[in-house]
Design a protein around this motif. Structure first.
Motif, PDB file in Angstrom:
ATOM      1  N   LEU A 150       0.821  -1.214   0.000  1.00  0.00           N
ATOM      2  CA  LEU A 150       0.000   0.000   0.000  1.00  0.00           C
ATOM      3  C   LEU A 150       0.854   1.262   0.000  1.00  0.00           C
ATOM      4  O   LEU A 150       0.820   2.070   0.930  1.00  0.00           O
ATOM      5  N   GLN A 151       1.618   1.432  -1.061  1.00  0.00           N
ATOM      6  CA  GLN A 151       2.503   2.580  -1.229  1.00  0.00           C
ATOM      7  C   GLN A 151       1.973   3.448  -2.368  1.00  0.00           C
ATOM      8  O   GLN A 151       1.422   2.922  -3.337  1.00  0.00           O
ATOM      9  N   GLY A 274     -14.393   5.209  -8.719  1.00  0.00           N
ATOM     10  CA  GLY A 274     -14.305   5.110 -10.171  1.00  0.00           C
ATOM     11  C   GLY A 274     -14.327   3.649 -10.549  1.00  0.00           C
ATOM     12  O   GLY A 274     -14.553   2.780  -9.698  1.00  0.00           O
ATOM     13  N   LYS A 275     -14.073   3.348 -11.823  1.00  0.00           N
ATOM     14  CA  LYS A 275     -14.070   1.937 -12.245  1.00  0.00           C
ATOM     15  C   LYS A 275     -12.669   1.326 -12.182  1.00  0.00           C
ATOM     16  O   LYS A 275     -12.481   0.173 -11.815  1.00  0.00           O
ATOM     17  N   LEU A 276     -11.688   2.126 -12.574  1.00  0.00           N
ATOM     18  CA  LEU A 276     -10.343   1.558 -12.740  1.00  0.00           C
ATOM     19  C   LEU A 276      -9.640   1.389 -11.399  1.00  0.00           C
ATOM     20  O   LEU A 276      -9.922   2.099 -10.440  1.00  0.00           O
ATOM     21  N   ARG A 277      -8.763   0.433 -11.357  1.00  0.00           N
ATOM     22  CA  ARG A 277      -8.063   0.102 -10.132  1.00  0.00           C
ATOM     23  C   ARG A 277      -6.780   0.933 -10.019  1.00  0.00           C
ATOM     24  O   ARG A 277      -6.026   1.078 -10.978  1.00  0.00           O
ATOM     25  N   LEU A 278      -6.556   1.463  -8.796  1.00  0.00           N
ATOM     26  CA  LEU A 278      -5.432   2.379  -8.567  1.00  0.00           C
ATOM     27  C   LEU A 278      -4.086   1.700  -8.761  1.00  0.00           C
ATOM     28  O   LEU A 278      -3.226   2.188  -9.495  1.00  0.00           O
ATOM     29  N   MET A 279      -3.901   0.537  -8.110  1.00  0.00           N
ATOM     30  CA  MET A 279      -2.538   0.038  -7.950  1.00  0.00           C
ATOM     31  C   MET A 279      -1.964  -0.650  -9.178  1.00  0.00           C
ATOM     32  O   MET A 279      -0.758  -0.627  -9.391  1.00  0.00           O
ATOM     33  N   TYR A 280      -2.825  -1.286  -9.983  1.00  0.00           N
ATOM     34  CA  TYR A 280      -2.250  -2.003 -11.142  1.00  0.00           C
ATOM     35  C   TYR A 280      -2.810  -1.522 -12.475  1.00  0.00           C
ATOM     36  O   TYR A 280      -2.517  -2.117 -13.501  1.00  0.00           O
ATOM     37  N   GLU A 281      -3.620  -0.468 -12.453  1.00  0.00           N
ATOM     38  CA  GLU A 281      -4.030   0.155 -13.717  1.00  0.00           C
ATOM     39  C   GLU A 281      -3.606   1.629 -13.716  1.00  0.00           C
ATOM     40  O   GLU A 281      -2.786   2.057 -14.527  1.00  0.00           O
ATOM     41  N   ALA A 282      -4.182   2.402 -12.781  1.00  0.00           N
ATOM     42  CA  ALA A 282      -3.947   3.853 -12.805  1.00  0.00           C
ATOM     43  C   ALA A 282      -2.501   4.237 -12.480  1.00  0.00           C
ATOM     44  O   ALA A 282      -1.915   5.096 -13.149  1.00  0.00           O
ATOM     45  N   ASN A 283      -1.904   3.602 -11.459  1.00  0.00           N
ATOM     46  CA  ASN A 283      -0.548   4.008 -11.074  1.00  0.00           C
ATOM     47  C   ASN A 283       0.486   3.780 -12.182  1.00  0.00           C
ATOM     48  O   ASN A 283       1.212   4.711 -12.539  1.00  0.00           O
ATOM     49  N   ILE A 306      -1.576   9.472  -4.307  1.00  0.00           N
ATOM     50  CA  ILE A 306      -2.620   8.840  -3.486  1.00  0.00           C
ATOM     51  C   ILE A 306      -2.020   7.654  -2.730  1.00  0.00           C
ATOM     52  O   ILE A 306      -1.404   6.772  -3.338  1.00  0.00           O
ATOM     53  N   THR A 307      -2.220   7.631  -1.404  1.00  0.00           N
ATOM     54  CA  THR A 307      -1.791   6.457  -0.625  1.00  0.00           C
ATOM     55  C   THR A 307      -2.945   5.461  -0.589  1.00  0.00           C
ATOM     56  O   THR A 307      -4.010   5.772  -0.060  1.00  0.00           O
ATOM     57  N   PRO A 308      -2.754   4.277  -1.154  1.00  0.00           N
ATOM     58  CA  PRO A 308      -3.848   3.307  -1.201  1.00  0.00           C
ATOM     59  C   PRO A 308      -4.179   2.779   0.196  1.00  0.00           C
ATOM     60  O   PRO A 308      -3.292   2.685   1.050  1.00  0.00           O
ATOM     61  N   THR A 309      -5.436   2.432   0.394  1.00  0.00           N
ATOM     62  CA  THR A 309      -5.812   1.816   1.674  1.00  0.00           C
ATOM     63  C   THR A 309      -6.162   0.340   1.491  1.00  0.00           C
ATOM     64  O   THR A 309      -6.150  -0.414   2.456  1.00  0.00           O
ATOM     65  N   THR A 310      -6.484  -0.039   0.252  1.00  0.00           N
ATOM     66  CA  THR A 310      -6.709  -1.467  -0.035  1.00  0.00           C
ATOM     67  C   THR A 310      -6.098  -1.806  -1.387  1.00  0.00           C
ATOM     68  O   THR A 310      -5.938  -0.938  -2.254  1.00  0.00           O
ATOM     69  N   LEU A 311      -5.830  -3.089  -1.554  1.00  0.00           N
ATOM     70  CA  LEU A 311      -5.151  -3.576  -2.759  1.00  0.00           C
ATOM     71  C   LEU A 311      -5.942  -3.305  -4.037  1.00  0.00           C
ATOM     72  O   LEU A 311      -5.380  -2.948  -5.068  1.00  0.00           O
ATOM     73  N   GLU A 313      -8.305  -1.082  -4.546  1.00  0.00           N
ATOM     74  CA  GLU A 313      -8.937   0.238  -4.510  1.00  0.00           C
ATOM     75  C   GLU A 313      -9.133   0.808  -5.919  1.00  0.00           C
ATOM     76  O   GLU A 313      -8.309   0.631  -6.789  1.00  0.00           O
ATOM     77  N   ARG A 314     -10.249   1.492  -6.089  1.00  0.00           N
ATOM     78  CA  ARG A 314     -10.540   2.109  -7.394  1.00  0.00           C
ATOM     79  C   ARG A 314     -10.263   3.598  -7.349  1.00  0.00           C
ATOM     80  O   ARG A 314     -10.146   4.185  -6.271  1.00  0.00           O
ATOM     81  N   VAL A 315     -10.194   4.185  -8.532  1.00  0.00           N
ATOM     82  CA  VAL A 315      -9.865   5.611  -8.601  1.00  0.00           C
ATOM     83  C   VAL A 315     -10.447   6.205  -9.886  1.00  0.00           C
ATOM     84  O   VAL A 315     -10.587   5.507 -10.899  1.00  0.00           O
ATOM     85  N   SER A 316     -10.786   7.461  -9.811  1.00  0.00           N
ATOM     86  CA  SER A 316     -11.201   8.220 -10.992  1.00  0.00           C
ATOM     87  C   SER A 316      -9.925   8.588 -11.763  1.00  0.00           C
ATOM     88  O   SER A 316      -8.930   8.974 -11.151  1.00  0.00           O
TER      89      SER A 316
END
Ligand code: AHG
Ligand code: MN
Ligand code: MN
Length: 335
Positions: A150-151, A274-283, A306-311, A313-316
């Motif tokens: 969660l970095q 949002g629909k897309l995932r923060l850690m393996y799509e958006a980042n 953004i510091t993720p709180t869950t693996l 997690e979604r994001v706009s």
């Protein structure tokens, strides 16, 4: 002698000359590239390889998995688990993290991936891809847990994607700009085909799923409405629209000729960002875009901060040509 620069040579030179990548990271990237070659083979076989269609299972996001989602996930895990370069992996297709089994040595890196992006395009023979992000396991603690992942995206040490389209192209950053490698199927290797990729700061092309328009919030509606008014409107120019429904393919177009991509929050699922995932799509996509001179925000802040709180997690997501991204982001405080 050929003057072609293979991915292997590129990585060795990055390691040797620029000191940018330690040998374990170089090995990791080679292995990911090898896995992508395997996935590319499966994609190419299509119906002949029995890889099309659904698998009658769901992932943690409640999405029906395609056979190729599962195959690609397995290819990436099998390729990466034994090399000694990784502590653990995380994937769109796995509920929780996959810790490298005890029978193998544990390395210091964490690998996250969307094994098959654009799943709805698999069966209709449209470009799809694999997205990956590499983090370092925080020092000092024995073992590895989900919390280690969660970095913020700004901590990535490598990120990239492989697009399976008319060509198979691997796109990579280790924090020194963006390079593109095209798969030479006769040689069986990725060959450097573009370095120092730059996204033009301005664009006349946007990518958004217009069918969701009635669900958007005011700033996004306002921005797209201005684009649609074209030369007669406040923007004074006509815009073109593209929507491939594979983020990999849309981002690849933006890295190639500019544009803006939006998958904003919408009212369909108001509790999700949002629909897309923060850690393996958006980042990983945000870092690539920034490394190419573009920008990436969620409308309110830089995605990489953004510091993720869950693996999962979604994001706009709003990313691409800098001036357009800044305009939409600005509308989030003024509209
Ligand atoms: P995935 O196939 O990994 O679930 O990702 C699909 C994503 C992204 O690639 C694409 O931009 C978007 O979903 C498409 O969404 P719509 O179906 O709403 O167009
Ligand atoms: Mn995806
Ligand atoms: Mn996927």
């Amino acid at each position: 002698m050929s003057s072609k620069i293979s991915l292997t040579r590129y990585l060795v030179e990055q390691q040797r000359v620029d000191g940018l990548i330690p040998s374990q990271l170089r090995l990791l990237l080679e292995v990911v590239a090898r896995a992508c070659k395997g996935i590319s083979q499966a994609v190419n076989k299509g119906a002949l390889g029995g890889v099309l269609g659904t698998a009658d299972t769901e992932n943690i996001q409640g999405e029906v998995q395609k056979k190729l989602d599962i195959i690609a996930n397995e290819v990436l895990i099998e390729a990466n688990e034994w090399g000694g370069h990784l502590a653990a992996m995380a994937s769109e297709e796995m509920d929780s993290i996959y810790v490298v089994p005890n029978r193998y040595p544990q390395g210091e890196y964490l690998l996250l991936f969307d094994p098959l992006d654009g799943s709805s395009n698999i069966d209709v023979n449209v470009s799809i891809g694999t997205i990956f992000s590499v983090l370092k396991k925080p020092e000092g603690l024995a073992g590895v847990t989900e919390a280690d992942f969660l970095q913020p995206g700004a901590k990535q040490v490598a990120a990239g994607y492989c697009v399976y389209g008319p060509q198979t192209t691997l796109v990579l950053t280790v924090g020194d700009g963006v390079a593109m490698f095209t798969l030479d199927r006769e040689q069986g290797s990725f060959v450097l085909t573009q370095e120092n990729v730059r996204i033009p700061e301005d664009t006349k092309e946007f990518a958004i799923n217009m069918s969701n328009m009635r669900h958007w919030d005011a700033p996004v509606k306002h921005y797209i409405d201005e684009c649609l008014q074209g030369v007669e409107g406040p923007r004074g120019k006509d815009f073109n629209m593209r929507w491939i429904a594979s983020m990999v393919a849309d981002v690849h177009r933006i890295l190639t000729r500019g544009g803006i991509f939006l998958y904003p929050w919408d009212k369909r699922e108001p509790n999700k960002p949002g629909k897309l995932r923060l850690m393996y799509e958006a980042n990983p996509m945000s870092w690539l875009v920034e490394q190419a001179g573009g920008a990436a925000t969620n409308g309110r802040q830089r995605i990489l901060d953004i510091t993720p709180t869950t693996l999962h997690e979604r994001v706009s997501v709003i990313l691409g040509s800098k001036n357009e991204v800044e305009r939409v982001t600005g509308y989030h405080t003024t509209v």
